[in-house]
Design a protein around this motif. Sequence first.
Motif, PDB file in Angstrom:
ATOM      1  N   ILE A 109       0.781  -1.204  -0.059  1.00 28.55           N
ATOM      2  CA  ILE A 109       0.060   0.042   0.158  1.00 28.55           C
ATOM      3  C   ILE A 109       0.843   1.140  -0.080  1.00 28.55           C
ATOM      4  O   ILE A 109       0.716   2.272  -1.045  1.00 28.55           O
ATOM      5  CB  ILE A 109      -0.925   0.038   1.279  1.00 28.55           C
ATOM      6  N   TYR A 110       1.775   1.346   1.105  1.00 32.65           N
ATOM      7  CA  TYR A 110       2.620   2.690   1.060  1.00 32.65           C
ATOM      8  C   TYR A 110       3.489   2.667  -0.266  1.00 32.65           C
ATOM      9  O   TYR A 110       4.202   1.838  -0.522  1.00 32.65           O
ATOM     10  CB  TYR A 110       3.290   2.531   2.331  1.00 32.65           C
ATOM     11  N   ALA A 111       3.565   3.933  -0.524  1.00 31.04           N
ATOM     12  CA  ALA A 111       4.581   4.330  -1.757  1.00 31.04           C
ATOM     13  C   ALA A 111       4.441   3.464  -2.730  1.00 31.04           C
ATOM     14  O   ALA A 111       5.059   3.468  -3.703  1.00 31.04           O
ATOM     15  CB  ALA A 111       6.300   4.358  -1.218  1.00 31.04           C
ATOM     16  N   THR A 112       3.185   3.120  -3.087  1.00 36.61           N
ATOM     17  CA  THR A 112       2.868   2.121  -4.352  1.00 36.61           C
ATOM     18  C   THR A 112       2.098   3.185  -5.403  1.00 36.61           C
ATOM     19  O   THR A 112       1.676   4.105  -4.904  1.00 36.61           O
ATOM     20  CB  THR A 112       2.101   1.045  -4.072  1.00 36.61           C
ATOM     21  N   THR A 113       2.257   2.784  -6.516  1.00 34.76           N
ATOM     22  CA  THR A 113       1.544   3.639  -7.587  1.00 34.76           C
ATOM     23  C   THR A 113       0.490   2.712  -8.259  1.00 34.76           C
ATOM     24  O   THR A 113       0.460   1.412  -8.021  1.00 34.76           O
ATOM     25  CB  THR A 113       2.716   4.224  -8.557  1.00 34.76           C
ATOM     26  N   ALA A 114      -0.277   3.250  -9.195  1.00 38.27           N
ATOM     27  CA  ALA A 114      -1.367   2.609  -9.625  1.00 38.27           C
ATOM     28  C   ALA A 114      -1.012   1.405 -10.590  1.00 38.27           C
ATOM     29  O   ALA A 114       0.101   1.413 -11.092  1.00 38.27           O
ATOM     30  CB  ALA A 114      -2.038   3.820 -10.421  1.00 38.27           C
ATOM     31  N   SER A 115      -1.942   0.551 -10.825  1.00 37.57           N
ATOM     32  CA  SER A 115      -2.019  -0.707 -11.510  1.00 37.57           C
ATOM     33  C   SER A 115      -1.658  -0.431 -12.930  1.00 37.57           C
ATOM     34  O   SER A 115      -2.075   0.345 -13.616  1.00 37.57           O
ATOM     35  CB  SER A 115      -3.327  -1.439 -11.505  1.00 37.57           C
ATOM     36  N   PRO A 116      -0.675  -1.181 -13.378  1.00 39.07           N
ATOM     37  CA  PRO A 116      -0.342  -1.325 -14.839  1.00 39.07           C
ATOM     38  C   PRO A 116      -1.350  -1.936 -15.770  1.00 39.07           C
ATOM     39  O   PRO A 116      -1.189  -2.038 -17.039  1.00 39.07           O
ATOM     40  CB  PRO A 116       1.222  -1.963 -15.242  1.00 39.07           C
ATOM     41  N   PHE A 117      -2.281  -2.777 -15.139  1.00 41.57           N
ATOM     42  CA  PHE A 117      -3.278  -3.523 -15.894  1.00 41.57           C
ATOM     43  C   PHE A 117      -4.778  -2.631 -15.775  1.00 41.57           C
ATOM     44  O   PHE A 117      -4.864  -1.850 -14.864  1.00 41.57           O
ATOM     45  CB  PHE A 117      -3.739  -4.698 -15.182  1.00 41.57           C
ATOM     46  N   THR A 118      -5.417  -2.716 -16.840  1.00 42.37           N
ATOM     47  CA  THR A 118      -6.669  -1.777 -16.921  1.00 42.37           C
ATOM     48  C   THR A 118      -7.576  -2.311 -15.875  1.00 42.37           C
ATOM     49  O   THR A 118      -8.274  -1.888 -15.021  1.00 42.37           O
ATOM     50  CB  THR A 118      -7.291  -1.951 -18.345  1.00 42.37           C
ATOM     51  N   GLN A 119      -7.877  -3.737 -16.031  1.00 41.89           N
ATOM     52  CA  GLN A 119      -8.914  -4.266 -14.939  1.00 41.89           C
ATOM     53  C   GLN A 119      -8.222  -5.813 -14.795  1.00 41.89           C
ATOM     54  O   GLN A 119      -7.593  -6.512 -15.585  1.00 41.89           O
ATOM     55  CB  GLN A 119     -10.189  -4.399 -15.303  1.00 41.89           C
ATOM     56  N   LEU A 120      -8.559  -6.572 -13.586  1.00 45.49           N
ATOM     57  CA  LEU A 120      -8.297  -7.675 -13.313  1.00 45.49           C
ATOM     58  C   LEU A 120      -9.394  -8.464 -12.738  1.00 45.49           C
ATOM     59  O   LEU A 120     -10.055  -7.950 -11.856  1.00 45.49           O
ATOM     60  CB  LEU A 120      -7.083  -7.802 -12.269  1.00 45.49           C
ATOM     61  N   ALA A 121      -9.823  -9.595 -13.205  1.00 46.94           N
ATOM     62  CA  ALA A 121     -11.223 -10.265 -12.777  1.00 46.94           C
ATOM     63  C   ALA A 121     -11.071 -10.802 -11.104  1.00 46.94           C
ATOM     64  O   ALA A 121     -12.040 -10.897 -10.651  1.00 46.94           O
ATOM     65  CB  ALA A 121     -11.414 -11.387 -13.843  1.00 46.94           C
ATOM     66  N   TRP A 122      -9.769 -11.065 -10.755  1.00 47.65           N
ATOM     67  CA  TRP A 122      -9.391 -11.643  -9.657  1.00 47.65           C
ATOM     68  C   TRP A 122      -9.135 -10.712  -8.322  1.00 47.65           C
ATOM     69  O   TRP A 122      -9.160 -11.111  -7.133  1.00 47.65           O
ATOM     70  CB  TRP A 122      -8.459 -12.828  -9.406  1.00 47.65           C
ATOM     71  N   GLY A 123      -8.952  -9.205  -8.697  1.00 48.73           N
ATOM     72  CA  GLY A 123      -8.634  -8.622  -7.841  1.00 48.73           C
ATOM     73  C   GLY A 123      -7.924  -7.298  -8.246  1.00 48.73           C
ATOM     74  O   GLY A 123      -8.414  -6.659  -9.086  1.00 48.73           O
ATOM     75  N   ARG A 124      -6.868  -6.666  -7.374  1.00 48.72           N
ATOM     76  CA  ARG A 124      -6.144  -5.550  -7.859  1.00 48.72           C
ATOM     77  C   ARG A 124      -4.658  -5.657  -7.856  1.00 48.72           C
ATOM     78  O   ARG A 124      -4.269  -6.633  -7.406  1.00 48.72           O
ATOM     79  CB  ARG A 124      -6.666  -4.343  -6.724  1.00 48.72           C
ATOM     80  N   CYS A 125      -4.021  -4.590  -8.197  1.00 47.02           N
ATOM     81  CA  CYS A 125      -2.516  -4.684  -8.414  1.00 47.02           C
ATOM     82  C   CYS A 125      -2.096  -3.230  -8.092  1.00 47.02           C
ATOM     83  O   CYS A 125      -2.589  -2.281  -8.420  1.00 47.02           O
ATOM     84  CB  CYS A 125      -2.090  -5.021  -9.940  1.00 47.02           C
ATOM     85  N   THR A 126      -1.127  -3.459  -7.214  1.00 46.47           N
ATOM     86  CA  THR A 126      -0.234  -2.002  -6.942  1.00 46.47           C
ATOM     87  C   THR A 126       1.225  -2.307  -7.175  1.00 46.47           C
ATOM     88  O   THR A 126       1.495  -3.410  -7.527  1.00 46.47           O
ATOM     89  CB  THR A 126      -0.542  -1.361  -5.486  1.00 46.47           C
TER      90      THR A 126
END
Length: 593
Positions: free
Chosen positions: A355-372
């Motif tokens: 969470i800390y110091a992360t940036t947005a996901s490089p994927f548009t959408q993920l069916a199973w969750g999220r990415c940082t």
Amino acid sequence: MRRKSSLSSPPRAFLIAITIISYQTCILAQESSWPYAHESREQRDARMDWWREARFGMFIHWGVYAVPAGTFDGKPINGIGEWIMNRGKIPVSQYQAYARQFNPVKYDPDAWVQLAKEAGMKYIVITSKHHDGFALFDSKVTDWDVVDATPYGRDLLKPLAEACQRHDMRLGFYYSQAQDWCHPGGAAAGGHWDPAQDGDMDRYIAEIAVPQVKEILTNYGPLAVLWWDTPVGMNQKRADLLQPLITLQPGIITNNRLGAGYRGDLETPEQHIPPTGLDYDWETCMTMNDTWGYKSDDQNWKSVQVLIRNLVDIASKGGNYLLNVGPTAEGEIPTASIDRLHEVGQWMQVNSESIYATTASPFTQLAWGRCTKQFTPTGAILYLHVFDWPQDGRLVVPGLKNKVKEVSFLMEGQPAIDHEHDGESLILQLPDQAPDPIDSVIKLEVTGTLDIEPVLIKADSRGTISLPAVLAELHNTEQSPRLRIEEKQAQANLGFWTDSRDWIEWTFRVEESNSYDIWITAACTGATEFQLMIDRQPFDCSITATGDYDRFEEMQLGAVTLDPGKHCLSLRPKIDHWQPLNLRNICLVPQKK
């Protein structure tokens, strides 16, 4: 009670002082109304750096409204707790009488700060003055404050500021600059219901708002944030009296709610998460139940799962999460809030690096969750937040071409993760059970510049093309950005589809020609009509009521024949025949040959 100058009859010396302040701020405004107008990108990045790394903060709405706690004259008042004076049209004198019952003897600022810290929060923003005009500090320009109007008789902000400094917590103040229902002129633009509110707003801004903002920016040590609210009636002249005051706290961050076109440092979506994030620094502020200020009968609490997944969703889109608590008139944060924050904190103890110091996901959408993500000197770390555990143990990281350096669970004691590329995506082989039922985080370190090729939805092993809510592209109207992903019965769905101008679409790929039956899984309380369009082929569709927004049913919408290639399916309401709808998915099921 010592008497201070009242707005109706300020002393001459005070008026002279205000004239000087107004003149000085006007001169500053002419030179540069926005103190950071000419900073370089590097300077802005340096100023915003701590905030972008924090990702998680605590909002505190506290004031006299905690005394009635949602009830006036023996009757519950609809709406959020801190708006009870407005919603109940309570006369000024009657509302101010509540201050005699505002006695927060159980207030423990160290415990509040420690609670925020244990939850993983990095900053606190508290209402120094809300729309009822009541100040939580010792203001020299009015008696309508905690020191003069309550039996407690002490400044509430100073001990909180001191506690924040002791515990290394950044502090910000919320200030309602344009709505004040108790001071003459403060309600001029926002509507009023009591002659005691009559007055001139320009005079209110100059004689109450300006000196009070100066007080909170000079009397409480270093501040990280100044959070304006509701720019009702704020024109350029009024805003330019307030804006230059932020130079009293060098480097302070402000939001976009001052008015008169001032964007500030961050956008502030309220009670919703933008579907794809925003192109500017942003922070979603949100309640744990349905109210900001304490309301005794509001027990509609969000689950810990919702709170954690909200935090992850926001971080995956490059934003911050400002999560609210509403203390009681005695100074206690409700137990339901404390319990939830403790559980969020337990998850953060394991997973905070995602969470800390992360940036947005490089994927548009993920069916199973999220990415940082975080960049490294040799590549990047992708934190895969798995909400929906794959039943077959195969987690598809769509389109990722990079070489894997290392992959593991953040939670200790978990088995190793095997991986392979199938030519299109990275496949992770996971154990049968999720380590964390809310969000199991996988740390995936890759080398080189991120190389991700968009992967379209395609048929599963049965030939069915499933278009789930979480993979839909949402098209909200600017006036009503409410359509969003929520969860019901532990499954994701599109909810809050209350505006018939909002619409959704999916892009998918067909491998070989086939005919499909079109099915929808949805819930609604009234029959509704919409147009479903596949490429240029429209289908006029209707579904019957399921009886409840939690009662999902499968219904067939029609059939279509598709050739190999890329296709787009959109769903648009018929404006005159639309009822709110919760949608779980649309499926294209191959017809039997």
